[in-house]
Design a protein around this motif. Sequence first.
Motif, PDB file in Angstrom:
ATOM      1  N   ASN A 161       0.867  -1.176   0.000  1.00  0.00           N
ATOM      2  CA  ASN A 161       0.000   0.000   0.000  1.00  0.00           C
ATOM      3  C   ASN A 161       0.910   1.234   0.000  1.00  0.00           C
ATOM      4  OD1 ASN A 161       0.704   0.695   2.764  1.00  0.00           O
ATOM      5  ND2 ASN A 161      -0.500  -1.116   3.307  1.00  0.00           N
ATOM      6  N   LYS A 162       0.286   2.395  -0.150  1.00  0.00           N
ATOM      7  CA  LYS A 162       1.079   3.639  -0.283  1.00  0.00           C
ATOM      8  C   LYS A 162       2.087   3.823   0.858  1.00  0.00           C
ATOM      9  CE  LYS A 162      -2.624   6.549  -1.476  1.00  0.00           C
ATOM     10  NZ  LYS A 162      -3.736   5.829  -1.686  1.00  0.00           N
ATOM     11  N   HIS A 163       1.736   3.325   2.063  1.00  0.00           N
ATOM     12  CA  HIS A 163       2.571   3.560   3.239  1.00  0.00           C
ATOM     13  C   HIS A 163       3.788   2.640   3.306  1.00  0.00           C
ATOM     14  CE1 HIS A 163      -0.758   6.008   4.302  1.00  0.00           C
ATOM     15  NE2 HIS A 163      -1.560   4.974   4.191  1.00  0.00           N
ATOM     16  N   SER A 164       3.820   1.612   2.469  1.00  0.00           N
ATOM     17  CA  SER A 164       4.944   0.672   2.604  1.00  0.00           C
ATOM     18  C   SER A 164       6.103   0.991   1.658  1.00  0.00           C
ATOM     19  CB  SER A 164       4.462  -0.767   2.420  1.00  0.00           C
ATOM     20  OG  SER A 164       3.896  -0.932   1.159  1.00  0.00           O
ATOM     21  N   LYS A 165       6.069   2.191   1.046  1.00  0.00           N
ATOM     22  CA  LYS A 165       7.160   2.582   0.135  1.00  0.00           C
ATOM     23  C   LYS A 165       8.522   2.547   0.821  1.00  0.00           C
ATOM     24  CE  LYS A 165       4.662   5.702  -2.898  1.00  0.00           C
ATOM     25  NZ  LYS A 165       4.257   7.090  -3.078  1.00  0.00           N
ATOM     26  N   LYS A 166       8.542   2.903   2.114  1.00  0.00           N
ATOM     27  CA  LYS A 166       9.849   2.977   2.785  1.00  0.00           C
ATOM     28  C   LYS A 166      10.492   1.604   2.975  1.00  0.00           C
ATOM     29  CE  LYS A 166       7.421   4.289   7.086  1.00  0.00           C
ATOM     30  NZ  LYS A 166       6.125   4.294   6.407  1.00  0.00           N
ATOM     31  N   LYS A 167       9.706   0.535   2.777  1.00  0.00           N
ATOM     32  CA  LYS A 167      10.297  -0.805   2.893  1.00  0.00           C
ATOM     33  C   LYS A 167      11.116  -1.191   1.650  1.00  0.00           C
ATOM     34  CE  LYS A 167       7.643  -4.243   4.540  1.00  0.00           C
ATOM     35  NZ  LYS A 167       6.349  -4.937   4.719  1.00  0.00           N
ATOM     36  N   LEU A 168      10.978  -0.398   0.567  1.00  0.00           N
ATOM     37  CA  LEU A 168      11.709  -0.728  -0.662  1.00  0.00           C
ATOM     38  C   LEU A 168      13.202  -0.506  -0.446  1.00  0.00           C
ATOM     39  CD1 LEU A 168       9.500   0.936  -3.418  1.00  0.00           C
ATOM     40  CD2 LEU A 168       9.843  -1.492  -3.080  1.00  0.00           C
ATOM     41  N   GLY A 169      14.018  -1.364  -0.989  1.00  0.00           N
ATOM     42  CA  GLY A 169      15.455  -1.096  -0.886  1.00  0.00           C
ATOM     43  C   GLY A 169      16.225  -2.317  -0.448  1.00  0.00           C
ATOM     44  N   GLU A 170      15.915  -2.808   0.755  1.00  0.00           N
ATOM     45  CA  GLU A 170      16.712  -3.928   1.292  1.00  0.00           C
ATOM     46  C   GLU A 170      16.599  -5.207   0.462  1.00  0.00           C
ATOM     47  OE1 GLU A 170      15.414  -4.666   5.346  1.00  0.00           O
ATOM     48  OE2 GLU A 170      15.260  -2.462   5.450  1.00  0.00           O
ATOM     49  N   LYS A 171      15.352  -5.524   0.108  1.00  0.00           N
ATOM     50  CA  LYS A 171      15.162  -6.797  -0.592  1.00  0.00           C
ATOM     51  C   LYS A 171      14.691  -6.542  -2.023  1.00  0.00           C
ATOM     52  CE  LYS A 171      12.742  -8.552   2.929  1.00  0.00           C
ATOM     53  NZ  LYS A 171      11.810  -9.495   3.498  1.00  0.00           N
ATOM     54  N   TYR A 172      15.364  -5.615  -2.673  1.00  0.00           N
ATOM     55  CA  TYR A 172      15.016  -5.247  -4.043  1.00  0.00           C
ATOM     56  C   TYR A 172      16.068  -5.855  -4.962  1.00  0.00           C
ATOM     57  CZ  TYR A 172      13.052  -2.384  -7.773  1.00  0.00           C
ATOM     58  OH  TYR A 172      12.421  -1.957  -8.931  1.00  0.00           O
ATOM     59  N   HIS A 173      15.730  -6.983  -5.627  1.00  0.00           N
ATOM     60  CA  HIS A 173      16.758  -7.701  -6.381  1.00  0.00           C
ATOM     61  C   HIS A 173      16.499  -7.807  -7.876  1.00  0.00           C
ATOM     62  CE1 HIS A 173      18.614  -8.798  -2.669  1.00  0.00           C
ATOM     63  NE2 HIS A 173      17.514  -9.412  -2.230  1.00  0.00           N
ATOM     64  N   THR A 174      15.347  -7.324  -8.338  1.00  0.00           N
ATOM     65  CA  THR A 174      15.018  -7.552  -9.745  1.00  0.00           C
ATOM     66  C   THR A 174      16.005  -6.868 -10.681  1.00  0.00           C
ATOM     67  OG1 THR A 174      13.295  -7.429 -11.430  1.00  0.00           O
ATOM     68  CG2 THR A 174      13.374  -5.600  -9.853  1.00  0.00           C
ATOM     69  N   LEU A 175      16.222  -7.513 -11.839  1.00  0.00           N
ATOM     70  CA  LEU A 175      17.103  -6.919 -12.852  1.00  0.00           C
ATOM     71  C   LEU A 175      16.287  -6.056 -13.806  1.00  0.00           C
ATOM     72  CD1 LEU A 175      19.392  -9.931 -13.817  1.00  0.00           C
ATOM     73  CD2 LEU A 175      19.770  -8.159 -12.110  1.00  0.00           C
ATOM     74  N   CYS A 176      14.970  -6.123 -13.680  1.00  0.00           N
ATOM     75  CA  CYS A 176      14.147  -5.347 -14.606  1.00  0.00           C
ATOM     76  C   CYS A 176      12.922  -4.813 -13.860  1.00  0.00           C
ATOM     77  CB  CYS A 176      13.803  -6.226 -15.803  1.00  0.00           C
ATOM     78  SG  CYS A 176      13.250  -5.293 -17.215  1.00  0.00           S
ATOM     79  N   ASP A 177      11.750  -5.419 -14.037  1.00  0.00           N
ATOM     80  CA  ASP A 177      10.543  -4.902 -13.374  1.00  0.00           C
ATOM     81  C   ASP A 177      10.342  -5.525 -11.989  1.00  0.00           C
ATOM     82  OD1 ASP A 177       9.879  -3.321 -15.533  1.00  0.00           O
ATOM     83  OD2 ASP A 177       8.591  -4.839 -16.441  1.00  0.00           O
TER      84      ASP A 177
END
Length: 442
Positions: free
Chosen positions: A405-421
């Motif tokens: 949801n809109k509020h969970s944007k701050k969780k992005l980063g640590e477990k972001y592994h995609t090479l594309c989308d």
Amino acid sequence: MTKLSVKWTTESYTANKFEKLQQPVWSDQKTLKSVKKQLKNMPPLVFSGEIENLRNELKEVECGNRFLLHGGSCAESFKDSTGTNIRDDLNVLTKMSFLINAIGEKKVLKIGRIAGQFAKPRSSTYETIDGKQIYSYRGDMVNDFEPNQQARIPNPEKMLKGYFYSASTLNLLRGFVEGGYASLKSVYKWPLKLSKQMQTKIDSIQKAFHMFMDMHKMKGRHLDSRYFTSHEALLLDYEEVMIRKSSLIKKDTWYGCSAHLLWIGERTRSINSAHIELLRGVENPIGIKIGPKAVPSDVIKIVKTLNIKNESGKILLIIRMGSKNIKKSLTPIIKAVQKEKLNVIWITDPMHENTFKTGNHKTRDVCEIKKEITLFFGICTKNSVIPSGVHLEMTGKNVYECIDNKHSKKKLGEKYHTLCDPRLNAEQSISVALHIAELLKR
Ligand code: PEP
Ligand code: CO
């Protein structure tokens, strides 16, 4: 399309009049020639009989007897093609298929975006890193992800590597499926990173389902274990040499033997597209991505070119319009297809047009994804066509790339592994499956 007057061959797409969109500029033509020759001599990755089996399964999808669950990474990587990752991707897709089956009361056909999803279309040929212009990353079958000039040079030898990675992935998948490990009973023994709440929920559904099966003396070992593969047939040089002739089922017919299902992306289905010319000669089922700006008359021309005999189980229109545009853009396409009495399968891709950037990360909100699925179901039903399936970017890996949801944007980063989308993780994928199951039950 004008090209119907041209005799199809595996090389007819090379004629100048066909647009070759999203192709790499290979570093070395001599190596390219040698790689294509080697690939031509390699065994097919899939067999014509399997492709015909999928065509038959898709006939069932087309008339509403099955729901198509089609999912996998936006871009596979060689590094991530490990046994554990392959198992987890199959695991989550199988659990989703079980939930749609048990709650939505609909049989499910599973197709993985796997064992060949190694080439990507990009919005720009170049990107600028530290003030230097370098080629964009186009998938592990073309160049390396590392952001430096040398790594990004398209190297034809990576197509050979892609072939072997596809073969090893397929080998394990076939092992799981044939060994009974992709059946509903076995897959529940495989752990998956889920919240306690979600695990409890699916455990209780599973318990009730197995009680029902035992009561009716139904055997579950191979239930729903069929599994097929797909990828975007983007890389013309590779797909060309993977097309093989077979007389086993029908005399002198051609099959794209890199995967069971091949699709053409939104960015390569132009009206003079070399991709359409190449795929019009094969018996495989073909997916066509349809975005919000698609012109209905173009869609008709493409479908007629790819399915000249208007056969069932052949064409999947993969609708990717976004939750904001689908209402106004889908109906004219449905009406045009109905007017021409074309046989197609209506599939939703609720991912691609719901993408946005926050900070340095591309992401998607699961709520918007579910919303587009709901709208897709509603518009299809209102226009008397069957909402037959879903095409998702998802993974069994423990990632956080889409937001809840809109509020969970701050969780992005640590477990972001995609090479594309950005992909749905296991928990998000299961919650989308539960949403679909509820829609099917209505
Ligand atoms: C994709 O499926 O990852 C993709 C790039 O699709 P499209 O061509 O529709 O953008
Ligand atoms: Co994608």
